[in-house]
Design an enzyme around this catalytic site. Structure first.
Site, short mmCIF file in Angstrom:
data_model
loop_
_atom_site.label_atom_id
_atom_site.label_comp_id
_atom_site.label_asym_id
_atom_site.label_seq_id
_atom_site.Cartn_x
_atom_site.Cartn_y
_atom_site.Cartn_z
N GLU A 160 0.87 -1.31 -0.05
CA GLU A 160 0.05 -0.13 0.12
C GLU A 160 0.68 1.30 -0.07
O GLU A 160 0.57 2.20 0.78
CB GLU A 160 -0.99 -0.14 1.19
CG GLU A 160 -1.89 -1.05 1.11
CD GLU A 160 -2.57 -1.46 2.80
OE1 GLU A 160 -3.94 -1.60 2.53
OE2 GLU A 160 -2.03 -1.13 3.66
C1 TNX Z 1 -4.38 -4.06 4.58
S1 TNX Z 1 -3.08 -6.44 4.27
C2 TNX Z 1 -3.23 -3.55 5.10
C3 TNX Z 1 -2.94 -3.19 6.58
C4 TNX Z 1 -4.40 -3.13 7.22
C5 TNX Z 1 -5.27 -4.39 6.63
C6 TNX Z 1 -6.57 -4.35 7.49
C7 TNX Z 1 -1.80 -5.24 3.83
C8 TNX Z 1 -0.66 -5.75 3.36
N1 TNX Z 1 -2.12 -3.91 4.41
O1 TNX Z 1 -2.22 -2.12 6.69
O2 TNX Z 1 -4.07 -3.19 8.55
O3 TNX Z 1 -5.51 -4.25 5.38
O4 TNX Z 1 -7.33 -5.65 7.32
#
Ligand code: TNX
Length: 504
Positions: free
Chosen positions: A319
Protein backbone atom coordinates in the site's frame (compact mmCIF):
# COMPACT_ATOMS: atom_id res chain seq x y z
CA UNK A 1 -8.03 -18.64 35.29
CA UNK A 2 -9.04 -21.74 33.39
CA UNK A 3 -9.39 -23.69 36.62
CA UNK A 4 -12.99 -22.99 37.53
CA UNK A 5 -14.08 -23.61 33.95
CA UNK A 6 -12.30 -26.94 33.52
CA UNK A 7 -14.37 -30.04 34.00
CA UNK A 8 -11.82 -32.52 35.33
CA UNK A 9 -10.67 -35.56 33.43
CA UNK A 10 -13.85 -37.63 33.49
CA UNK A 11 -15.26 -39.51 30.51
CA UNK A 12 -13.50 -41.27 27.67
CA UNK A 13 -10.15 -39.92 26.43
CA UNK A 14 -10.22 -37.81 23.26
CA UNK A 15 -10.52 -39.73 19.99
CA UNK A 16 -7.52 -39.55 17.64
CA UNK A 17 -9.87 -37.89 15.17
CA UNK A 18 -10.16 -34.78 17.33
CA UNK A 19 -6.48 -33.86 16.97
CA UNK A 20 -6.03 -30.52 15.13
CA UNK A 21 -4.30 -30.31 12.74
CA UNK A 22 -5.34 -33.73 11.54
CA UNK A 23 -2.35 -36.12 11.41
CA UNK A 24 -1.24 -37.71 8.17
CA UNK A 25 -2.11 -41.24 9.30
CA UNK A 26 -3.65 -42.65 12.45
CA UNK A 27 -4.71 -46.08 13.64
CA UNK A 28 -6.58 -45.97 16.96
CA UNK A 29 -7.11 -49.19 18.88
CA UNK A 30 -9.43 -50.23 21.66
CA UNK A 31 -8.34 -49.49 25.17
CA UNK A 32 -6.32 -46.79 26.84
CA UNK A 33 -2.99 -45.98 28.43
CA UNK A 34 -3.25 -44.34 31.83
CA UNK A 35 -0.79 -41.66 32.88
CA UNK A 36 -0.38 -42.29 36.59
CA UNK A 37 1.18 -40.45 39.53
CA UNK A 38 4.47 -42.38 39.19
CA UNK A 39 4.85 -41.68 35.46
CA UNK A 40 8.18 -40.42 34.14
CA UNK A 41 9.22 -38.75 30.94
CA UNK A 42 12.21 -40.61 29.64
CA UNK A 43 14.61 -39.44 26.94
CA UNK A 44 15.87 -42.63 25.31
CA UNK A 45 18.11 -40.96 22.75
CA UNK A 46 18.68 -37.43 21.55
CA UNK A 47 20.79 -35.39 23.94
CA UNK A 48 20.01 -31.91 25.29
CA UNK A 49 17.60 -30.90 22.51
CA UNK A 50 15.38 -33.91 23.18
CA UNK A 51 15.65 -33.26 26.92
CA UNK A 52 14.46 -29.70 26.46
CA UNK A 53 11.38 -30.97 24.62
CA UNK A 54 10.79 -33.51 27.39
CA UNK A 55 11.01 -30.74 30.01
CA UNK A 56 8.46 -28.63 28.16
CA UNK A 57 6.12 -31.61 27.88
CA UNK A 58 6.48 -32.35 31.60
CA UNK A 59 5.85 -28.69 32.44
CA UNK A 60 2.66 -28.69 30.38
CA UNK A 61 1.31 -31.83 32.12
CA UNK A 62 2.24 -31.07 35.75
CA UNK A 63 -0.27 -28.38 36.78
CA UNK A 64 -3.47 -30.26 35.94
CA UNK A 65 -2.25 -33.74 36.93
CA UNK A 66 -0.42 -32.64 40.04
CA UNK A 67 2.14 -35.38 39.25
CA UNK A 68 5.88 -34.92 39.60
CA UNK A 69 6.63 -36.25 36.12
CA UNK A 70 10.41 -36.34 36.52
CA UNK A 71 12.41 -36.13 33.31
CA UNK A 72 15.29 -38.57 32.98
CA UNK A 73 17.58 -40.19 30.46
CA UNK A 74 17.53 -43.98 30.00
CA UNK A 75 18.74 -46.14 27.15
CA UNK A 76 16.72 -49.12 25.93
CA UNK A 77 13.09 -49.65 26.75
CA UNK A 78 11.37 -47.07 28.88
CA UNK A 79 10.02 -48.09 32.28
CA UNK A 80 6.37 -49.09 32.48
CA UNK A 81 3.84 -46.29 32.46
CA UNK A 82 6.22 -43.69 31.12
CA UNK A 83 6.31 -41.42 28.10
CA UNK A 84 9.49 -42.11 26.12
CA UNK A 85 11.08 -39.69 23.62
CA UNK A 86 13.67 -40.80 21.09
CA UNK A 87 15.52 -38.97 18.32
CA UNK A 88 16.21 -41.25 15.37
CA UNK A 89 18.08 -39.04 12.90
CA UNK A 90 18.18 -41.75 10.24
CA UNK A 91 14.41 -42.00 9.94
CA UNK A 92 13.97 -40.06 6.68
CA UNK A 93 10.25 -40.77 6.41
CA UNK A 94 9.64 -38.43 9.35
CA UNK A 95 11.20 -35.36 7.72
CA UNK A 96 12.34 -32.28 9.64
CA UNK A 97 9.12 -31.89 11.58
CA UNK A 98 7.36 -35.25 11.52
CA UNK A 99 6.98 -37.78 14.32
CA UNK A 100 5.67 -41.22 15.12
CA UNK A 101 3.57 -41.78 18.23
CA UNK A 102 2.81 -45.20 19.63
CA UNK A 103 0.39 -45.40 22.55
CA UNK A 104 0.48 -48.85 24.14
CA UNK A 105 -0.91 -50.07 27.44
CA UNK A 106 2.57 -50.13 28.91
CA UNK A 107 3.67 -46.68 27.80
CA UNK A 108 3.79 -43.96 25.18
CA UNK A 109 6.66 -43.73 22.68
CA UNK A 110 7.36 -40.67 20.60
CA UNK A 111 9.99 -40.86 17.85
CA UNK A 112 11.27 -38.18 15.48
CA UNK A 113 14.26 -37.52 13.27
CA UNK A 114 14.62 -33.92 14.49
CA UNK A 115 13.82 -32.13 17.76
CA UNK A 116 11.03 -30.15 16.05
CA UNK A 117 9.27 -33.43 15.33
CA UNK A 118 9.50 -34.50 18.97
CA UNK A 119 8.04 -31.15 19.96
CA UNK A 120 5.13 -31.38 17.52
CA UNK A 121 4.49 -34.95 18.63
CA UNK A 122 4.42 -33.83 22.25
CA UNK A 123 1.65 -31.38 21.32
CA UNK A 124 -0.32 -34.32 19.94
CA UNK A 125 0.15 -36.08 23.29
CA UNK A 126 -1.34 -33.02 25.04
CA UNK A 127 -4.33 -33.07 22.71
CA UNK A 128 -4.89 -36.79 23.28
CA UNK A 129 -5.28 -36.19 27.02
CA UNK A 130 -8.60 -34.87 28.34
CA UNK A 131 -9.14 -31.12 27.85
CA UNK A 132 -8.73 -30.53 31.59
CA UNK A 133 -5.00 -31.21 31.11
CA UNK A 134 -4.76 -27.56 30.02
CA UNK A 135 -6.01 -26.22 33.36
CA UNK A 136 -3.45 -24.40 35.46
CA UNK A 137 -4.58 -26.05 38.72
CA UNK A 138 -4.92 -29.67 39.75
CA UNK A 139 -7.94 -31.47 38.27
CA UNK A 140 -9.64 -34.65 39.45
CA UNK A 141 -10.01 -37.67 37.21
CA UNK A 142 -7.90 -40.15 35.34
CA UNK A 143 -5.49 -39.17 32.59
CA UNK A 144 -6.05 -41.66 29.81
CA UNK A 145 -4.89 -41.72 26.18
CA UNK A 146 -6.54 -43.88 23.52
CA UNK A 147 -4.27 -46.71 22.32
CA UNK A 148 -2.94 -46.71 18.77
CA UNK A 149 -0.39 -45.28 16.38
CA UNK A 150 -0.01 -41.91 14.67
CA UNK A 151 2.41 -41.13 11.86
CA UNK A 152 2.54 -37.46 11.05
CA UNK A 153 4.40 -34.80 9.10
CA UNK A 154 3.39 -31.39 7.73
CA UNK A 155 2.33 -30.47 4.23
CA UNK A 156 3.90 -26.98 4.33
CA UNK A 157 7.07 -25.73 6.01
CA UNK A 158 5.58 -22.26 6.68
CA UNK A 159 2.64 -22.34 9.06
CA UNK A 160 2.22 -18.86 10.35
CA UNK A 161 0.27 -16.32 12.30
CA UNK A 162 0.86 -12.58 12.16
CA UNK A 163 0.24 -10.15 14.99
CA UNK A 164 0.14 -6.42 14.28
CA UNK A 165 1.60 -4.83 17.42
CA UNK A 166 1.73 -1.42 15.70
CA UNK A 167 -1.93 -0.39 15.48
CA UNK A 168 -2.47 -1.47 19.08
CA UNK A 169 0.54 -2.52 21.11
CA UNK A 170 0.45 -6.01 22.63
CA UNK A 171 3.19 -6.67 25.19
CA UNK A 172 5.61 -9.56 25.61
CA UNK A 173 3.24 -11.51 27.86
CA UNK A 174 0.54 -11.44 25.21
CA UNK A 175 3.03 -12.40 22.51
CA UNK A 176 4.43 -15.35 24.50
CA UNK A 177 0.91 -16.54 25.26
CA UNK A 178 0.21 -16.46 21.55
CA UNK A 179 3.37 -18.50 20.92
CA UNK A 180 2.07 -21.11 23.39
CA UNK A 181 -1.27 -21.33 21.61
CA UNK A 182 0.37 -21.49 18.19
CA UNK A 183 2.65 -24.30 19.33
CA UNK A 184 -0.30 -26.41 20.52
CA UNK A 185 -1.60 -26.34 16.95
CA UNK A 186 1.82 -26.90 15.33
CA UNK A 187 2.19 -23.41 13.86
CA UNK A 188 5.85 -22.49 13.43
CA UNK A 189 6.15 -18.88 12.18
CA UNK A 190 5.20 -15.81 14.18
CA UNK A 191 5.29 -12.72 11.98
CA UNK A 192 5.33 -9.53 14.06
CA UNK A 193 4.22 -6.36 12.28
CA UNK A 194 6.48 -4.03 14.26
CA UNK A 195 5.95 -0.62 12.68
CA UNK A 196 3.22 1.37 11.03
CA UNK A 197 1.83 4.90 10.84
CA UNK A 198 0.43 4.62 14.35
CA UNK A 199 3.54 3.41 16.16
CA UNK A 200 7.06 1.95 16.10
CA UNK A 201 7.45 -1.02 18.44
CA UNK A 202 11.04 -2.26 18.43
CA UNK A 203 13.93 -0.31 19.96
CA UNK A 204 16.63 0.53 17.41
CA UNK A 205 19.77 1.62 19.26
CA UNK A 206 21.13 3.77 16.44
CA UNK A 207 17.81 5.62 16.07
CA UNK A 208 16.43 5.84 19.63
CA UNK A 209 13.63 8.32 18.92
CA UNK A 210 11.82 5.68 16.84
CA UNK A 211 10.49 4.28 20.10
CA UNK A 212 10.92 7.16 22.58
CA UNK A 213 8.81 9.34 20.25
CA UNK A 214 7.29 6.94 17.72
CA UNK A 215 6.39 4.24 20.24
CA UNK A 216 4.07 6.36 22.36
CA UNK A 217 1.02 6.39 20.11
CA UNK A 218 -1.53 3.88 18.85
CA UNK A 219 -4.96 3.71 17.23
CA UNK A 220 -7.57 5.52 19.31
CA UNK A 221 -5.07 7.64 21.26
CA UNK A 222 -3.80 5.05 23.79
CA UNK A 223 -0.29 5.12 25.20
CA UNK A 224 1.25 2.63 22.79
CA UNK A 225 4.44 0.89 23.89
CA UNK A 226 7.41 -0.97 22.46
CA UNK A 227 9.79 -3.86 22.98
CA UNK A 228 13.28 -3.16 24.21
CA UNK A 229 15.84 -5.27 22.35
CA UNK A 230 16.22 -7.40 25.47
CA UNK A 231 12.45 -8.04 25.60
CA UNK A 232 12.35 -8.77 21.91
CA UNK A 233 15.23 -11.23 22.26
CA UNK A 234 13.33 -12.96 25.05
CA UNK A 235 10.34 -13.39 22.73
CA UNK A 236 12.62 -14.82 20.05
CA UNK A 237 14.23 -17.35 22.40
CA UNK A 238 10.91 -18.31 24.02
CA UNK A 239 9.48 -18.94 20.56
CA UNK A 240 12.57 -20.78 19.37
CA UNK A 241 12.37 -23.21 22.28
CA UNK A 242 8.87 -24.02 20.98
CA UNK A 243 10.07 -24.35 17.38
CA UNK A 244 8.47 -21.09 16.30
CA UNK A 245 10.58 -18.68 14.23
CA UNK A 246 9.85 -15.01 14.78
CA UNK A 247 9.72 -13.07 11.50
CA UNK A 248 10.04 -9.32 12.12
CA UNK A 249 8.40 -6.81 9.79
CA UNK A 250 9.37 -3.18 9.40
CA UNK A 251 6.93 -1.75 6.89
CA UNK A 252 8.37 0.53 4.18
CA UNK A 253 8.39 2.69 2.12
CA UNK A 254 4.78 3.39 3.19
CA UNK A 255 3.20 2.99 6.65
CA UNK A 256 5.99 5.12 8.16
CA UNK A 257 4.28 8.09 9.81
CA UNK A 258 5.61 7.13 13.27
CA UNK A 259 9.18 6.94 11.93
CA UNK A 260 8.91 10.28 10.10
CA UNK A 261 7.50 11.94 13.20
CA UNK A 262 10.43 10.58 15.23
CA UNK A 263 13.00 11.79 12.67
CA UNK A 264 11.68 14.65 10.51
CA UNK A 265 15.03 14.62 8.65
CA UNK A 266 13.71 11.47 6.95
CA UNK A 267 10.90 13.41 5.26
CA UNK A 268 11.46 15.13 1.90
CA UNK A 269 10.53 18.56 3.27
CA UNK A 270 12.03 18.22 6.75
CA UNK A 271 8.70 18.90 8.48
CA UNK A 272 7.53 16.53 11.24
CA UNK A 273 4.07 15.09 10.54
CA UNK A 274 1.41 15.01 13.27
CA UNK A 275 0.94 11.78 15.22
CA UNK A 276 -1.58 9.48 13.60
CA UNK A 277 -4.15 7.49 15.58
CA UNK A 278 -6.74 6.74 12.89
CA UNK A 279 -7.00 3.65 10.67
CA UNK A 280 -6.50 4.97 7.13
CA UNK A 281 -3.59 3.62 5.07
CA UNK A 282 -1.43 4.77 2.17
CA UNK A 283 -0.64 8.37 3.11
CA UNK A 284 2.99 8.24 4.29
CA UNK A 285 6.25 7.47 2.50
CA UNK A 286 9.96 7.45 3.13
CA UNK A 287 11.84 9.99 0.99
CA UNK A 288 13.15 7.79 -1.81
CA UNK A 289 15.68 10.34 -3.15
CA UNK A 290 17.46 11.00 0.15
CA UNK A 291 20.65 9.07 0.88
CA UNK A 292 19.82 9.32 4.58
CA UNK A 293 16.85 7.02 3.92
CA UNK A 294 19.18 4.19 2.97
CA UNK A 295 21.49 4.76 5.94
CA UNK A 296 18.38 4.57 8.11
CA UNK A 297 17.17 1.34 6.49
CA UNK A 298 20.64 -0.19 6.67
CA UNK A 299 20.86 0.54 10.41
CA UNK A 300 17.40 -0.84 11.11
CA UNK A 301 17.97 -3.96 9.01
CA UNK A 302 21.38 -4.58 10.61
CA UNK A 303 20.00 -4.35 14.15
CA UNK A 304 16.98 -6.50 13.29
CA UNK A 305 19.13 -9.10 11.54
CA UNK A 306 21.19 -9.31 14.71
CA UNK A 307 18.05 -10.14 16.68
CA UNK A 308 16.78 -12.70 14.18
CA UNK A 309 18.18 -16.25 14.03
CA UNK A 310 15.75 -17.18 11.21
CA UNK A 311 16.51 -16.46 7.54
CA UNK A 312 13.76 -13.91 6.75
CA UNK A 313 13.23 -10.20 7.31
CA UNK A 314 9.88 -8.76 6.22
CA UNK A 315 10.09 -5.28 4.70
CA UNK A 316 6.36 -4.68 4.21
CA UNK A 317 6.16 -2.93 0.86
CA UNK A 318 2.33 -2.85 0.86
CA UNK A 319 0.00 0.00 0.00
CA UNK A 320 2.72 2.51 -0.89
CA UNK A 321 0.08 4.77 -2.44
CA UNK A 322 2.09 7.91 -1.69
CA UNK A 323 5.28 6.65 -3.31
CA UNK A 324 5.87 7.27 -7.02
CA UNK A 325 5.74 3.86 -8.80
CA UNK A 326 9.20 4.14 -10.39
CA UNK A 327 10.64 5.29 -7.07
CA UNK A 328 8.93 2.33 -5.38
CA UNK A 329 10.70 -0.08 -7.70
CA UNK A 330 14.14 1.39 -7.18
CA UNK A 331 13.55 1.54 -3.43
CA UNK A 332 12.50 -2.10 -3.01
CA UNK A 333 15.32 -3.37 -5.22
CA UNK A 334 17.84 -1.43 -3.17
CA UNK A 335 16.32 -2.69 0.09
CA UNK A 336 16.49 -6.25 -1.24
CA UNK A 337 20.25 -5.74 -1.55
CA UNK A 338 20.52 -4.29 1.95
CA UNK A 339 18.64 -7.24 3.45
CA UNK A 340 20.92 -9.62 1.58
CA UNK A 341 24.04 -7.74 2.69
CA UNK A 342 23.02 -8.56 6.27
CA UNK A 343 22.70 -12.25 5.46
CA UNK A 344 18.92 -12.44 5.29
CA UNK A 345 16.27 -13.07 2.68
CA UNK A 346 13.68 -10.44 1.89
CA UNK A 347 10.03 -11.17 2.47
CA UNK A 348 7.42 -8.59 1.55
CA UNK A 349 3.72 -8.19 0.81
CA UNK A 350 2.97 -9.16 -2.79
CA UNK A 351 3.38 -5.56 -4.07
CA UNK A 352 7.13 -6.27 -4.05
CA UNK A 353 6.50 -8.35 -7.19
CA UNK A 354 6.25 -5.04 -9.09
CA UNK A 355 10.05 -4.98 -8.76
CA UNK A 356 12.80 -7.32 -9.86
CA UNK A 357 12.85 -10.08 -7.26
CA UNK A 358 15.64 -12.47 -6.42
CA UNK A 359 14.59 -16.12 -6.42
CA UNK A 360 15.39 -16.31 -2.74
CA UNK A 361 12.94 -13.52 -1.90
CA UNK A 362 9.41 -14.39 -0.79
CA UNK A 363 6.15 -12.56 -1.48
CA UNK A 364 3.13 -12.71 0.77
CA UNK A 365 -0.10 -12.94 -1.20
CA UNK A 366 -3.03 -11.04 0.29
CA UNK A 367 -5.17 -9.50 -2.42
CA UNK A 368 -3.96 -9.30 -6.00
CA UNK A 369 -3.63 -12.60 -7.92
CA UNK A 370 -1.65 -10.94 -10.74
CA UNK A 371 1.05 -9.84 -8.28
CA UNK A 372 1.22 -13.30 -6.73
CA UNK A 373 1.67 -14.77 -10.22
CA UNK A 374 4.30 -12.22 -11.08
CA UNK A 375 6.31 -13.17 -7.98
CA UNK A 376 6.12 -16.83 -8.94
CA UNK A 377 7.08 -16.09 -12.55
CA UNK A 378 10.23 -14.48 -11.19
CA UNK A 379 11.05 -17.66 -9.33
CA UNK A 380 10.13 -16.37 -5.87
CA UNK A 381 7.99 -18.41 -3.49
CA UNK A 382 4.75 -17.33 -1.86
CA UNK A 383 3.28 -17.28 1.60
CA UNK A 384 -0.49 -17.47 1.18
CA UNK A 385 -2.63 -15.05 3.21
CA UNK A 386 -5.65 -14.32 0.98
CA UNK A 387 -7.58 -11.61 2.84
CA UNK A 388 -11.03 -13.08 2.25
CA UNK A 389 -10.02 -16.37 3.86
CA UNK A 390 -7.01 -15.83 6.07
CA UNK A 391 -7.39 -12.32 7.53
CA UNK A 392 -8.23 -12.83 11.17
CA UNK A 393 -9.30 -9.20 11.51
CA UNK A 394 -12.32 -9.62 9.23
CA UNK A 395 -15.62 -9.84 11.12
CA UNK A 396 -17.18 -13.30 11.38
CA UNK A 397 -20.55 -11.83 10.46
CA UNK A 398 -22.01 -8.37 10.00
CA UNK A 399 -22.95 -8.15 13.68
CA UNK A 400 -19.50 -9.07 15.08
CA UNK A 401 -18.65 -6.43 17.72
CA UNK A 402 -15.09 -5.90 16.43
CA UNK A 403 -13.23 -6.44 13.19
CA UNK A 404 -13.21 -4.89 9.73
CA UNK A 405 -15.20 -5.85 6.64
CA UNK A 406 -13.26 -4.49 3.66
CA UNK A 407 -12.57 -8.04 2.42
CA UNK A 408 -16.02 -9.27 3.44
CA UNK A 409 -17.00 -11.31 6.47
CA UNK A 410 -15.21 -14.58 7.21
CA UNK A 411 -17.10 -17.25 9.11
CA UNK A 412 -15.30 -20.11 10.84
CA UNK A 413 -16.30 -22.21 7.86
CA UNK A 414 -14.94 -19.69 5.33
CA UNK A 415 -11.65 -19.64 7.23
CA UNK A 416 -11.42 -23.43 6.93
CA UNK A 417 -12.88 -24.21 3.52
CA UNK A 418 -10.12 -22.89 1.29
CA UNK A 419 -7.22 -24.53 -0.46
CA UNK A 420 -3.90 -22.69 -0.90
CA UNK A 421 -2.80 -24.56 -4.04
CA UNK A 422 -5.93 -23.63 -6.02
CA UNK A 423 -6.51 -20.18 -4.55
CA UNK A 424 -4.68 -18.25 -7.31
CA UNK A 425 -4.78 -19.39 -10.94
CA UNK A 426 -1.24 -20.12 -12.09
CA UNK A 427 0.06 -20.69 -8.56
CA UNK A 428 0.47 -24.31 -7.49
CA UNK A 429 1.73 -26.38 -4.60
CA UNK A 430 5.41 -26.07 -5.54
CA UNK A 431 5.23 -22.26 -5.60
CA UNK A 432 3.93 -22.12 -2.06
CA UNK A 433 6.04 -22.06 1.07
CA UNK A 434 2.96 -22.19 3.24
CA UNK A 435 0.08 -20.38 4.84
CA UNK A 436 -0.14 -17.47 7.26
CA UNK A 437 -3.12 -15.92 9.03
CA UNK A 438 -2.62 -12.22 9.88
CA UNK A 439 -4.32 -10.36 12.70
CA UNK A 440 -4.31 -6.63 12.01
CA UNK A 441 -5.22 -4.79 15.17
CA UNK A 442 -7.04 -1.60 14.23
CA UNK A 443 -10.00 -2.91 16.31
CA UNK A 444 -8.02 -5.20 18.63
CA UNK A 445 -7.10 -3.43 21.87
CA UNK A 446 -7.23 -6.20 24.50
CA UNK A 447 -6.42 -9.87 24.99
CA UNK A 448 -10.15 -10.64 24.83
CA UNK A 449 -10.37 -8.89 21.45
CA UNK A 450 -7.39 -10.85 20.18
CA UNK A 451 -8.83 -14.17 21.39
CA UNK A 452 -12.20 -13.41 19.84
CA UNK A 453 -10.90 -12.76 16.33
CA UNK A 454 -8.11 -15.35 16.31
CA UNK A 455 -9.96 -18.26 17.85
CA UNK A 456 -11.24 -20.54 16.63
CA UNK A 457 -10.35 -19.44 13.08
CA UNK A 458 -6.60 -19.88 13.59
CA UNK A 459 -7.09 -23.62 14.14
CA UNK A 460 -8.54 -23.96 10.66
CA UNK A 461 -5.54 -22.27 9.08
CA UNK A 462 -3.23 -24.47 11.14
CA UNK A 463 -4.93 -27.54 9.72
CA UNK A 464 -4.80 -26.21 6.14
CA UNK A 465 -1.08 -25.60 6.56
CA UNK A 466 -0.25 -28.95 8.17
CA UNK A 467 -2.71 -31.62 7.00
CA UNK A 468 -3.13 -33.22 3.58
CA UNK A 469 -5.76 -31.53 1.41
CA UNK A 470 -7.39 -34.85 0.52
CA UNK A 471 -10.29 -35.71 2.77
CA UNK A 472 -10.48 -32.30 4.43
CA UNK A 473 -14.17 -31.42 4.77
CA UNK A 474 -15.99 -28.78 6.78
CA UNK A 475 -18.60 -31.31 7.89
CA UNK A 476 -16.00 -33.46 9.60
CA UNK A 477 -13.90 -30.55 10.78
CA UNK A 478 -16.70 -28.77 12.62
CA UNK A 479 -17.32 -31.83 14.79
CA UNK A 480 -13.62 -32.15 15.55
CA UNK A 481 -13.34 -28.43 16.27
CA UNK A 482 -16.20 -28.73 18.75
CA UNK A 483 -13.97 -30.94 20.90
CA UNK A 484 -11.53 -28.02 21.24
CA UNK A 485 -14.08 -25.78 22.98
CA UNK A 486 -13.37 -27.23 26.45
CA UNK A 487 -9.63 -27.24 25.71
CA UNK A 488 -9.58 -23.57 24.70
CA UNK A 489 -11.71 -22.70 27.73
CA UNK A 490 -9.31 -24.57 30.02
CA UNK A 491 -6.52 -22.48 28.47
CA UNK A 492 -8.42 -19.29 29.24
CA UNK A 493 -8.98 -18.43 25.58
CA UNK A 494 -12.17 -16.42 25.08
CA UNK A 495 -12.90 -17.68 21.59
CA UNK A 496 -15.92 -16.87 19.43
CA UNK A 497 -18.40 -19.71 19.95
CA UNK A 498 -19.71 -19.63 16.41
CA UNK A 499 -23.18 -21.16 15.93
CA UNK A 500 -21.75 -23.05 12.93
CA UNK A 501 -19.97 -25.41 15.34
CA UNK A 502 -21.74 -28.05 17.54
CA UNK A 503 -19.77 -27.05 20.66
CA UNK A 504 -19.72 -29.46 23.58
C1 TNX B 1 -4.50 -4.00 4.62
S1 TNX B 1 -2.86 -6.34 4.18
C2 TNX B 1 -3.23 -3.75 5.09
C3 TNX B 1 -3.05 -3.33 6.49
C4 TNX B 1 -4.35 -3.18 7.20
C5 TNX B 1 -5.28 -4.31 6.82
C6 TNX B 1 -6.56 -4.33 7.55
C7 TNX B 1 -1.83 -5.29 4.00
C8 TNX B 1 -0.61 -5.77 3.40
N1 TNX B 1 -2.10 -4.04 4.39
O1 TNX B 1 -2.31 -2.13 6.53
O2 TNX B 1 -4.11 -3.20 8.57
O3 TNX B 1 -5.53 -4.22 5.44
O4 TNX B 1 -7.28 -5.49 7.27
Amino acid sequence: MGAELATGAQGPPPAFATVIPQPLAQAPERGAFTLGPAARIVVRSGGPEASRVAQLLAASLRPATGYRLPVGVARGTAPDGSIGLALTPGDRALGDEGYRLVVARGGVTLTAARPAGLFHGSQTVRQLLPAAIEADTRQEGSWRITLGTIHDRPRFAWRGAMLDVARHFHDIHEVKRLVDLMALYKLNRLHLHLSDDQGWRIAIRSWPRLTSVGGRTEVGGGKGGWFTQREYASIVSYARARFVDVVPEIDMPGHVNAALRSYPTLTCNGVAPAPYTGIEVGFSSLCIDKELTYRFVDDVVRELAGLTPGPYLHIGGDEAHSTDPAAYRSFVERIQGIVRSHGKRMLGWEEIAKTKLRRTSVAQHWQEPALARSAVEQGAKLVMSPAQKAYLDMKYAADSPIGLTWAGTTSVRDAYAWEPATQVAGVGERDILGVEAPLWTETVATRADLDYLMFPRLLGHAEIAWSPAAGRTWRRYRGRLAAHGPRLRALGVSFYASPEVPWR
